[in-house]
Design a protein around this motif. Sequence first.
Motif, PDB file in Angstrom:
ATOM      1  N   ILE A 142       0.832  -1.204   0.000  1.00 32.63           N
ATOM      2  CA  ILE A 142       0.000   0.000   0.000  1.00 32.63           C
ATOM      3  C   ILE A 142       0.867   1.254   0.000  1.00 32.63           C
ATOM      4  CG2 ILE A 142      -1.673   1.315   1.366  1.00 32.63           C
ATOM      5  CD1 ILE A 142      -2.824  -1.361   2.311  1.00 32.63           C
ATOM      6  N   VAL A 143       1.930   1.242   0.811  1.00 30.63           N
ATOM      7  CA  VAL A 143       2.841   2.386   0.846  1.00 30.63           C
ATOM      8  C   VAL A 143       3.507   2.579  -0.511  1.00 30.63           C
ATOM      9  CG1 VAL A 143       4.973   3.289   1.865  1.00 30.63           C
ATOM     10  CG2 VAL A 143       3.253   2.212   3.328  1.00 30.63           C
ATOM     11  N   GLN A 144       3.939   1.469  -1.119  1.00 30.20           N
ATOM     12  CA  GLN A 144       4.604   1.536  -2.420  1.00 30.20           C
ATOM     13  C   GLN A 144       3.677   2.094  -3.501  1.00 30.20           C
ATOM     14  OE1 GLN A 144       7.759   1.376  -2.472  1.00 30.20           O
ATOM     15  NE2 GLN A 144       8.497  -0.695  -2.812  1.00 30.20           N
ATOM     16  N   SER A 146       1.104   4.174  -3.023  1.00 33.45           N
ATOM     17  CA  SER A 146       0.397   5.405  -2.662  1.00 33.45           C
ATOM     18  C   SER A 146       0.678   6.557  -3.619  1.00 33.45           C
ATOM     19  CB  SER A 146       0.740   5.821  -1.227  1.00 33.45           C
ATOM     20  OG  SER A 146       2.141   5.979  -1.067  1.00 33.45           O
ATOM     21  N   PHE A 147       1.888   6.612  -4.166  1.00 26.78           N
ATOM     22  CA  PHE A 147       2.164   7.700  -5.105  1.00 26.78           C
ATOM     23  C   PHE A 147       1.352   7.547  -6.396  1.00 26.78           C
ATOM     24  CE2 PHE A 147       4.886   5.325  -7.967  1.00 26.78           C
ATOM     25  CZ  PHE A 147       4.973   6.122  -9.098  1.00 26.78           C
ATOM     26  N   LEU A 148       0.956   6.321  -6.697  1.00 29.63           N
ATOM     27  CA  LEU A 148       0.172   6.081  -7.901  1.00 29.63           C
ATOM     28  C   LEU A 148      -1.242   6.629  -7.781  1.00 29.63           C
ATOM     29  CD1 LEU A 148       1.292   2.403  -8.606  1.00 29.63           C
ATOM     30  CD2 LEU A 148       1.940   4.426  -9.914  1.00 29.63           C
ATOM     31  N   TRP A 149      -1.729   6.825  -6.557  1.00 26.21           N
ATOM     32  CA  TRP A 149      -3.074   7.373  -6.394  1.00 26.21           C
ATOM     33  C   TRP A 149      -3.148   8.780  -6.989  1.00 26.21           C
ATOM     34  CZ3 TRP A 149      -3.303   6.205  -0.397  1.00 26.21           C
ATOM     35  CH2 TRP A 149      -3.134   4.831  -0.209  1.00 26.21           C
ATOM     36  N   GLY A 150      -2.167   9.614  -6.620  1.00 28.79           N
ATOM     37  CA  GLY A 150      -2.122  10.960  -7.182  1.00 28.79           C
ATOM     38  C   GLY A 150      -1.728  10.952  -8.647  1.00 28.79           C
ATOM     39  N   TYR A 151      -0.841  10.040  -9.000  1.00 30.06           N
ATOM     40  CA  TYR A 151      -0.368   9.927 -10.385  1.00 30.06           C
ATOM     41  C   TYR A 151      -1.524   9.647 -11.330  1.00 30.06           C
ATOM     42  CZ  TYR A 151       2.867   8.445 -14.112  1.00 30.06           C
ATOM     43  OH  TYR A 151       3.569   8.330 -15.280  1.00 30.06           O
ATOM     44  N   MET A 152      -2.431   8.790 -10.909  1.00 31.41           N
ATOM     45  CA  MET A 152      -3.587   8.448 -11.743  1.00 31.41           C
ATOM     46  C   MET A 152      -4.504   9.651 -11.932  1.00 31.41           C
ATOM     47  SD  MET A 152      -6.404   5.420 -11.129  1.00 31.41           S
ATOM     48  CE  MET A 152      -6.834   6.079  -9.522  1.00 31.41           C
ATOM     49  N   CYS A 153      -4.671  10.451 -10.875  1.00 39.33           N
ATOM     50  CA  CYS A 153      -5.579  11.602 -10.959  1.00 39.33           C
ATOM     51  C   CYS A 153      -5.032  12.712 -11.853  1.00 39.33           C
ATOM     52  CB  CYS A 153      -5.833  12.164  -9.555  1.00 39.33           C
ATOM     53  SG  CYS A 153      -6.706  11.031  -8.457  1.00 39.33           S
ATOM     54  N   ALA A 198      -0.309  10.638   2.343  1.00 40.19           N
ATOM     55  CA  ALA A 198      -0.752  11.890   1.722  1.00 40.19           C
ATOM     56  C   ALA A 198       0.381  12.538   0.918  1.00 40.19           C
ATOM     57  CB  ALA A 198      -1.244  12.855   2.799  1.00 40.19           C
ATOM     58  N   VAL A 199       1.591  12.551   1.487  1.00 39.64           N
ATOM     59  CA  VAL A 199       2.734  13.151   0.789  1.00 39.64           C
ATOM     60  C   VAL A 199       3.087  12.353  -0.453  1.00 39.64           C
ATOM     61  CG1 VAL A 199       5.224  13.599   0.965  1.00 39.64           C
ATOM     62  CG2 VAL A 199       3.697  14.312   2.803  1.00 39.64           C
ATOM     63  N   ARG A 200       3.025  11.031  -0.354  1.00 43.34           N
ATOM     64  CA  ARG A 200       3.343  10.202  -1.519  1.00 43.34           C
ATOM     65  C   ARG A 200       2.286  10.360  -2.615  1.00 43.34           C
ATOM     66  NH1 ARG A 200       8.149   9.108  -2.482  1.00 43.34           N
ATOM     67  NH2 ARG A 200       7.592   7.238  -3.648  1.00 43.34           N
TER      68      ARG A 200
END
Length: 513
Positions: A142-144, A146-153, A198-200
């Motif tokens: 999940i940590v790994q 997490s940056f993809l959540w923002g990347y997708m948006c 959140a930061v990721r």
Amino acid sequence: MACITPTKLQLNSSNIPRQPTFHLGSISNGNFHSSFIPKVQKKLLKFPLAGGRNSGNREHWFVENEKKRRGGGGGVRCTAEGIDSGLFVARRDGGVMAEERFKVVALVAAVMCLCNADRVVMSVAVVPLAAKHGWSSSFLGIVQSSFLWGYMCSSVIGGALVDKYGGKRVIAWGAALWSLATLLTPWAANHSTASLLAVRAFFGLAEGVALPSMNNLLSRWFPTNERATAVGISMGGFQLGNVVGLVLTPLAMSSIGISGPFILFTSLGFLWLMTWINRVANDPQESNSISKAELRLIQAGKSDSHVIKSKLPSLALLFSKLPTWAIVFANITNNWGYFVLLSWMPVYFKTVFGVNLKQAAWFSAVPWGTMAISGYAAGAASDYLIKTGYSTTSARKIMQSIGFIGPGIALLFLNYAKTPSIAAVFITMALSLSSFSQAGFLLNMQDIAPQYAGFLHGISNSAGTLAAIISTIGTGFFVQWLGSFQAFLTLTACLYFATTIFWNLYATGERVF
């Protein structure tokens, strides 16, 4: 190097005092006799080369322009005093100087390197962070991811912004924001897991504009027959970012602490940003340092003029065409396999073969280094195929087939590796061959929708990012559930093979939108 259409060949320089002006009359395409060329060239070779758009140097050029349209693309070959056109030109003193588009692609490659290095820092740092905070394998996934959540948006929004404002401004803001997020990451990890996630996610939000910006800039700065090579150079920088991140992160952590690599790459990001703002124009026509000869070469080598359109096509229109789906499925498959390897290779080598963190980083770094080289080779090979008569459609299908069938076979063999060295060989094969996709679906967006490539890239990249999130988290659950990586590697290989079939059935190099 100047490219002049042979309809009227005129050699004139208003900046040359006390020199005769040459007029070679009107020469039609059909009556330009080949015996005329060496006579003119012999006379013109007496004059020295000169450079610079605003230079007062003497400039006498012999120009041969050959423009061909094959499969919707254009091929251009220009010669100045016997020197083939390229990213370097001869100077009067016998040396060479870089063309302006080479400087642009070099800086694009540099920021792509930083973009990926900033991602990879967390792939290495997550091991000591997991030990410190007691994270499980499933939560580590999940940590790994997490940056993809923002990347997708940000992919779709970033692609639309790139089409509207151009790549220079968008990628500058992106680099500034993701560098800031990199700096804040170790602080967030120590504060709380919610802060870290959140930061990721914010980090991914900023990085989502990188690839659409790259595609936009290279389509403006490079003629069609050089574009695959330019993408190969830029994506080579992207892959070298893996090497830089995997090698420097353990060293920085051992000497400074966990925050060391985050501070290092943040500093490099802001250093790049200062250079980028002052040195690069959004379009070659806006550049103050490009020569007139290079500008003509770029313009003559484009099959479509670059026009920014204010209205984006509807999603219904885009998805009504099978070539769009071919790109979307290719992006999904590419990101699925890529992020499994990117996020889990250090953990894979440590878990399966028991190597320490520094050794795992080195075993993981070597494949990414070879991927950078093979990506450039794939771009050069694709451009060569088009120049020698293959249609754009054929070139894209050949490159993409290699980019998916090769990694699929390599991942199947990886299941039977008994030593870390053998495993590194198969991973190297998988990543090296997957780089051929850069000359496949990644370029194909410009082929089928040159005016909306950023928007299309954003849409397909959002789907690919969702696949990356699923694969990154799924790997963690599979490993925790089954105790090995074998099942997930086999599933990934099957996905590669299925997408290859769909791509060859429905992809095209012709303009669709």
